[in-house]
Design an enzyme around this catalytic site. Sequence first.
Site, PDB file in Angstrom:
ATOM      1  CB  CYS A 131       5.143   4.754  -0.041  1.00 20.56           C
ATOM      2  SG  CYS A 131       4.680   4.122  -1.679  1.00 20.56           S
ATOM      3  CB  CYS A 134       5.301   7.363  -3.045  1.00 17.07           C
ATOM      4  SG  CYS A 134       3.685   6.632  -3.454  1.00 17.07           S
TER       5      CYS A 134
END
Length: 181
Positions: A131, A134
Amino acid sequence: MSIEQLKDQIPDFAKDVRLNLSSMASDETLSPQAKYGLFVACAIATRNPMVMAAFEAVAAAQLSATALAAAKSAAAIMAMNNVYYRFVHLASNKEYATMPARLRMNVIANPGVDKADFELWSLAVSAINGCGTCIDAHEKVLQEAAVPAASIQTAVRFAAIIQSVAVAIEAAGVTVALAAE
């Protein structure tokens, strides 16, 4: 199961993985809490029961119950966030980025351990889960907390090694039943 026993399960075609695991186990770049919490969070992110069992057994002797729970929380909350924010990032419809996530994430604000350690664990799990949003968010928090780039890089390197251990074991066809031996 110990890390040494886990190393014995890594096949010869993954000798480099075995060597990296050895060097990781003896690395002292991170504090013990950061290191062993990272082991737990990343092992959980691999979803490999043998890897999880080995790293949790090693970490349990080094971490307080609170830190062990926080490392598990980092893996769990990132499992949720990484899916959601990866979708928001990758979806062609950018409207999703304007919508509230409506996901509870209280543990990020109050992990019960040093915030920088929790952020390192979250970053490493986010790297395993792929991700980018993130990764950027956690890396920014770590930079703002003056965590050295070498520590951040070490956390992600450990994540890569732990993930490669799980993949090598799975590729060799080693079953969870062997972990009980």
